[in-house]
Motif scaffolding. Structure first.
Motif, PDB file in Angstrom:
ATOM      1  N   GLN A  58       0.824  -1.201   0.000  1.00  0.00           N
ATOM      2  CA  GLN A  58       0.000   0.000   0.000  1.00  0.00           C
ATOM      3  C   GLN A  58       0.864   1.259   0.000  1.00  0.00           C
ATOM      4  OE1 GLN A  58      -2.792  -0.119   3.222  1.00  0.00           O
ATOM      5  NE2 GLN A  58      -3.870  -1.916   2.428  1.00  0.00           N
ATOM      6  N   GLY A  59       1.945   1.234   0.773  1.00  0.00           N
ATOM      7  CA  GLY A  59       2.817   2.392   0.805  1.00  0.00           C
ATOM      8  C   GLY A  59       3.513   2.622  -0.519  1.00  0.00           C
ATOM      9  N   LEU A  60       3.967   1.521  -1.155  1.00  0.00           N
ATOM     10  CA  LEU A  60       4.636   1.659  -2.439  1.00  0.00           C
ATOM     11  C   LEU A  60       3.689   2.173  -3.506  1.00  0.00           C
ATOM     12  CD1 LEU A  60       6.794  -1.606  -2.484  1.00  0.00           C
ATOM     13  CD2 LEU A  60       7.626   0.740  -2.304  1.00  0.00           C
ATOM     14  N   ARG A  61       2.417   1.749  -3.441  1.00  0.00           N
ATOM     15  CA  ARG A  61       1.449   2.163  -4.439  1.00  0.00           C
ATOM     16  C   ARG A  61       1.230   3.672  -4.429  1.00  0.00           C
ATOM     17  NH1 ARG A  61      -2.730  -1.012  -5.986  1.00  0.00           N
ATOM     18  NH2 ARG A  61      -3.602   0.898  -6.862  1.00  0.00           N
ATOM     19  N   SER A  62       1.511   4.310  -3.301  1.00  0.00           N
ATOM     20  CA  SER A  62       1.305   5.751  -3.215  1.00  0.00           C
ATOM     21  C   SER A  62       2.482   6.528  -3.796  1.00  0.00           C
ATOM     22  CB  SER A  62       1.091   6.172  -1.757  1.00  0.00           C
ATOM     23  OG  SER A  62       2.261   5.915  -0.999  1.00  0.00           O
ATOM     24  N   ASN A  63       3.543   5.840  -4.199  1.00  0.00           N
ATOM     25  CA  ASN A  63       4.717   6.478  -4.773  1.00  0.00           C
ATOM     26  C   ASN A  63       5.112   5.735  -6.044  1.00  0.00           C
ATOM     27  OD1 ASN A  63       5.569   8.391  -2.461  1.00  0.00           O
ATOM     28  ND2 ASN A  63       5.283   6.419  -1.441  1.00  0.00           N
ATOM     29  N   ARG A  64       5.977   6.343  -6.829  1.00  0.00           N
ATOM     30  CA  ARG A  64       6.455   5.708  -8.049  1.00  0.00           C
ATOM     31  C   ARG A  64       7.514   4.671  -7.705  1.00  0.00           C
ATOM     32  NH1 ARG A  64      10.474   6.210 -11.895  1.00  0.00           N
ATOM     33  NH2 ARG A  64       9.825   6.009 -14.065  1.00  0.00           N
ATOM     34  N   LEU A  65       7.272   3.423  -8.067  1.00  0.00           N
ATOM     35  CA  LEU A  65       8.221   2.355  -7.790  1.00  0.00           C
ATOM     36  C   LEU A  65       9.203   2.183  -8.940  1.00  0.00           C
ATOM     37  CD1 LEU A  65       8.999   0.057  -5.835  1.00  0.00           C
ATOM     38  CD2 LEU A  65       7.371  -1.397  -7.035  1.00  0.00           C
ATOM     39  N   GLY A  66       8.768   2.520 -10.157  1.00  0.00           N
ATOM     40  CA  GLY A  66       9.638   2.363 -11.315  1.00  0.00           C
ATOM     41  C   GLY A  66       9.703   0.943 -11.829  1.00  0.00           C
ATOM     42  N   VAL A  67       8.616   0.172 -11.615  1.00  0.00           N
ATOM     43  CA  VAL A  67       8.581  -1.223 -12.036  1.00  0.00           C
ATOM     44  C   VAL A  67       7.251  -1.514 -12.744  1.00  0.00           C
ATOM     45  CG1 VAL A  67       8.566  -3.639 -11.288  1.00  0.00           C
ATOM     46  CG2 VAL A  67      10.103  -1.994 -10.186  1.00  0.00           C
ATOM     47  N   ILE A  68       7.335  -2.248 -13.843  1.00  0.00           N
ATOM     48  CA  ILE A  68       6.157  -2.722 -14.568  1.00  0.00           C
ATOM     49  C   ILE A  68       6.021  -4.216 -14.317  1.00  0.00           C
ATOM     50  CG2 ILE A  68       5.157  -3.107 -16.857  1.00  0.00           C
ATOM     51  CD1 ILE A  68       6.699  -0.636 -17.799  1.00  0.00           C
ATOM     52  N   ALA A  69       4.817  -4.665 -14.037  1.00  0.00           N
ATOM     53  CA  ALA A  69       4.554  -6.097 -13.861  1.00  0.00           C
ATOM     54  C   ALA A  69       4.127  -6.702 -15.199  1.00  0.00           C
ATOM     55  CB  ALA A  69       3.456  -6.305 -12.825  1.00  0.00           C
ATOM     56  N   LEU A  70       4.629  -7.884 -15.489  1.00  0.00           N
ATOM     57  CA  LEU A  70       4.265  -8.597 -16.712  1.00  0.00           C
ATOM     58  C   LEU A  70       3.605  -9.919 -16.340  1.00  0.00           C
ATOM     59  CD1 LEU A  70       4.299  -9.172 -19.766  1.00  0.00           C
ATOM     60  CD2 LEU A  70       6.651 -10.008 -19.506  1.00  0.00           C
ATOM     61  N   VAL A  71       2.372 -10.112 -16.810  1.00  0.00           N
ATOM     62  CA  VAL A  71       1.639 -11.360 -16.600  1.00  0.00           C
ATOM     63  C   VAL A  71       1.481 -12.040 -17.954  1.00  0.00           C
ATOM     64  CG1 VAL A  71      -0.514 -12.426 -15.834  1.00  0.00           C
ATOM     65  CG2 VAL A  71       0.404 -10.442 -14.613  1.00  0.00           C
ATOM     66  N   LEU A  72       2.149 -13.170 -18.146  1.00  0.00           N
ATOM     67  CA  LEU A  72       2.054 -13.936 -19.385  1.00  0.00           C
ATOM     68  C   LEU A  72       0.904 -14.924 -19.231  1.00  0.00           C
ATOM     69  CD1 LEU A  72       5.874 -14.532 -19.941  1.00  0.00           C
ATOM     70  CD2 LEU A  72       4.419 -12.927 -21.183  1.00  0.00           C
ATOM     71  N   ARG A  73      -0.291 -14.452 -19.511  1.00  0.00           N
ATOM     72  CA  ARG A  73      -1.493 -15.234 -19.233  1.00  0.00           C
ATOM     73  C   ARG A  73      -1.483 -16.651 -19.830  1.00  0.00           C
ATOM     74  NH1 ARG A  73      -4.126 -14.823 -15.617  1.00  0.00           N
ATOM     75  NH2 ARG A  73      -5.570 -13.103 -15.834  1.00  0.00           N
ATOM     76  N   PRO A  74      -1.119 -16.863 -21.118  1.00  0.00           N
ATOM     77  CA  PRO A  74      -1.187 -18.228 -21.657  1.00  0.00           C
ATOM     78  C   PRO A  74      -0.305 -19.234 -20.926  1.00  0.00           C
ATOM     79  CG  PRO A  74      -1.038 -16.625 -23.431  1.00  0.00           C
ATOM     80  CD  PRO A  74      -0.772 -15.881 -22.150  1.00  0.00           C
ATOM     81  N   LEU A  75       0.818 -18.771 -20.329  1.00  0.00           N
ATOM     82  CA  LEU A  75       1.711 -19.711 -19.646  1.00  0.00           C
ATOM     83  C   LEU A  75       1.032 -20.374 -18.459  1.00  0.00           C
ATOM     84  CD1 LEU A  75       5.267 -18.108 -19.569  1.00  0.00           C
ATOM     85  CD2 LEU A  75       4.451 -20.025 -20.918  1.00  0.00           C
ATOM     86  N   GLU A  76       0.014 -19.711 -17.884  1.00  0.00           N
ATOM     87  CA  GLU A  76      -0.631 -20.253 -16.695  1.00  0.00           C
ATOM     88  C   GLU A  76      -1.532 -21.438 -17.015  1.00  0.00           C
ATOM     89  OE1 GLU A  76      -2.447 -16.832 -14.986  1.00  0.00           O
ATOM     90  OE2 GLU A  76      -0.571 -16.061 -14.186  1.00  0.00           O
ATOM     91  N   THR A  77      -1.778 -21.678 -18.313  1.00  0.00           N
ATOM     92  CA  THR A  77      -2.576 -22.841 -18.694  1.00  0.00           C
ATOM     93  C   THR A  77      -1.724 -23.921 -19.367  1.00  0.00           C
ATOM     94  OG1 THR A  77      -3.144 -21.894 -20.858  1.00  0.00           O
ATOM     95  CG2 THR A  77      -4.609 -21.403 -19.018  1.00  0.00           C
ATOM     96  N   LEU A  78      -0.444 -23.625 -19.610  1.00  0.00           N
ATOM     97  CA  LEU A  78       0.418 -24.628 -20.215  1.00  0.00           C
ATOM     98  C   LEU A  78       0.990 -25.547 -19.144  1.00  0.00           C
ATOM     99  CD1 LEU A  78       2.256 -22.513 -22.946  1.00  0.00           C
ATOM    100  CD2 LEU A  78       0.479 -24.230 -23.290  1.00  0.00           C
ATOM    101  N   ASP A  79       1.749 -26.544 -19.594  1.00  0.00           N
ATOM    102  CA  ASP A  79       2.255 -27.557 -18.674  1.00  0.00           C
ATOM    103  C   ASP A  79       3.471 -27.082 -17.899  1.00  0.00           C
ATOM    104  OD1 ASP A  79       3.504 -27.360 -21.082  1.00  0.00           O
ATOM    105  OD2 ASP A  79       3.913 -29.505 -21.305  1.00  0.00           O
ATOM    106  N   SER A  80       4.021 -25.931 -18.256  1.00  0.00           N
ATOM    107  CA  SER A  80       5.239 -25.449 -17.614  1.00  0.00           C
ATOM    108  C   SER A  80       5.392 -23.971 -17.909  1.00  0.00           C
ATOM    109  CB  SER A  80       6.454 -26.222 -18.148  1.00  0.00           C
ATOM    110  OG  SER A  80       7.655 -25.582 -17.814  1.00  0.00           O
ATOM    111  N   PHE A  81       6.103 -23.249 -17.030  1.00  0.00           N
ATOM    112  CA  PHE A  81       6.423 -21.862 -17.329  1.00  0.00           C
ATOM    113  C   PHE A  81       7.558 -21.776 -18.347  1.00  0.00           C
ATOM    114  CE2 PHE A  81       4.076 -20.926 -13.418  1.00  0.00           C
ATOM    115  CZ  PHE A  81       3.322 -19.858 -13.869  1.00  0.00           C
TER     116      PHE A  81
END
Length: 339
Positions: A58-81
């Motif tokens: 919550q504290g970090l969300r109130s400031n700029r962290l300088g990080v982008i999150a990447l969610v590779l959605r199709p990998l979550e349905t495959l047999d392995s990352f």
């Protein structure tokens, strides 16, 4: 030593209080509108479970962290990352990380934050990139509710209430592939699609069915899970070629399915490309190393990643940096599996 007691999560509180995880988040963050009685029920449930809100995130969300999150959605349905032979995701993630660095950001690869096992700190990131969201994607719903900036590569097929997505022009590329097969003499083309409910599968199938109707052909569609890999391609080939009117060309959206179809067709005594032509919708080690090599679509994930990162960071920084030009539907790499 005694076993450490698992820390209760926001999902545990939501179940105990009979509300959504978003409602629990709003209760402790002060965002959104939560009825007084509901807010009290959530707090009672949290206290009974020993839950404490993630004050760091919550504290970090109130400031700029300088990080982008990447969610590779199709990998979550495959047999392995790290699925064997599939290099699209590694190419996308690597290019996205370098592009983010050039623009002053870091990139963090995370699993879906709506899942219980995902680290809560992921929501502290400045923005999210999501590849190929599914129908009514719960992550998009959460990010919209929380007001977290995001960009999806491909659209949630069920949503019309957001504009922050890149059109990967799946229907355009499907048309290119089908015209290539027709130009190579194919008269009866089949399609093998996956089971993930994303715009990649749904858009390609819709474009194929429209094309088949225009040509006066009954659509031939075989559906196999992405997790089935080459075995799924073999099963799809049996389904299609056990018919009294089998196809003379097959377009498979995944490279692993394409490799399986090719192997099974050859086992049935058919020649590639003399009797059957095959195209893979996603170039991979499977398509490049097959015998014969399989004509495939190079989705050019490096370009997609750079466009996605630039577009998202422009929004985060309120800038208008030039977005890399060019089409986003990939390019057809013609090999020996088509004439």
């Amino acid at each position: 030593m005694t076993d450490r007691r698992p820390r209760p999560t926001i999902h545990d509180v939501a179940r105990r209080a009979g509300v959504s995880a978003t409602t629990v988040s709003h209760t402790f963050s002060g965002k959104g509108v939560v009825a007084t009685a509901t807010r009290e029920r959530v707090r009672v449930a949290a206290k009974s479970l020993g839950y404490r809100p993630d004050v760091v995130a919550q504290g970090l969300r109130s400031n700029r962290l300088g990080v982008i999150a990447l969610v590779l959605r199709p990998l979550e349905t495959l047999d392995s990352f790290l699925p064997e032979g599939v290099d699209y995701f590694l190419r996308f993630a690597g290019s996205a990380a370098l592009a983010a660095m050039e623009l002053g950001y870091g990139l963090m690869l995370v699993s879906d934050p709506t899942r219980e096992e995902s680290p809560a700190a992921a929501l502290a990131c400045d923005g999210f990139l999501i590849t190929e969201p599914v129908v009514n994607d719960p992550l998009i719903e959460m990010l919209l509710d929380e007001g977290v900036p995001f960009l999806s590569v491909g659209r949630d097929p069920a949503r019309v209430d957001y504009t922050d997505w890149l059109d990967t022009e799946t229907e355009v590329m499907t048309g290119h592939v089908l015209r290539h097969l027709a130009d190579c003499g194919a008269s009866r083309v089949a399609l093998v699609v996956g089971t993930d409910s994303n715009s990649w599968n749904l858009g390609a199938e819709a474009a194929y069915r429209a094309w088949a109707v225009e040509r006066g052909q009954d659509p031939l569609v075989a559906v196999r899970p992405e997790t089935a890999g080459e075995a799924g391609g073999r099963e799809a080939a049996d389904e299609l070629f056990d018919r009294a009117d089998p196809p003379d060309a097959v377009y498979c959206l995944t490279g692993r399915h394409a490799a399986g179809v090719l192997a099974r067709v050859r086992e049935r005594g058919l020649a590639i490309p003399g009797d059957v032509q095959i195209v893979g919708g996603s170039d991979s080690e499977h398509t490049r190393s097959a015998t014969p090599p399989i004509t495939s679509v190079d989705l050019q994930p490096e370009i997609l990643a750079r466009v996605a990162v630039t577009s998202l960071t422009n929004r985060l920084d309120d800038r208008s940096r030039p977005v890399p030009p060019g089409p986003l539907h990939g390019r057809l790499v013609v090999r020996q599996s088509t004439r």
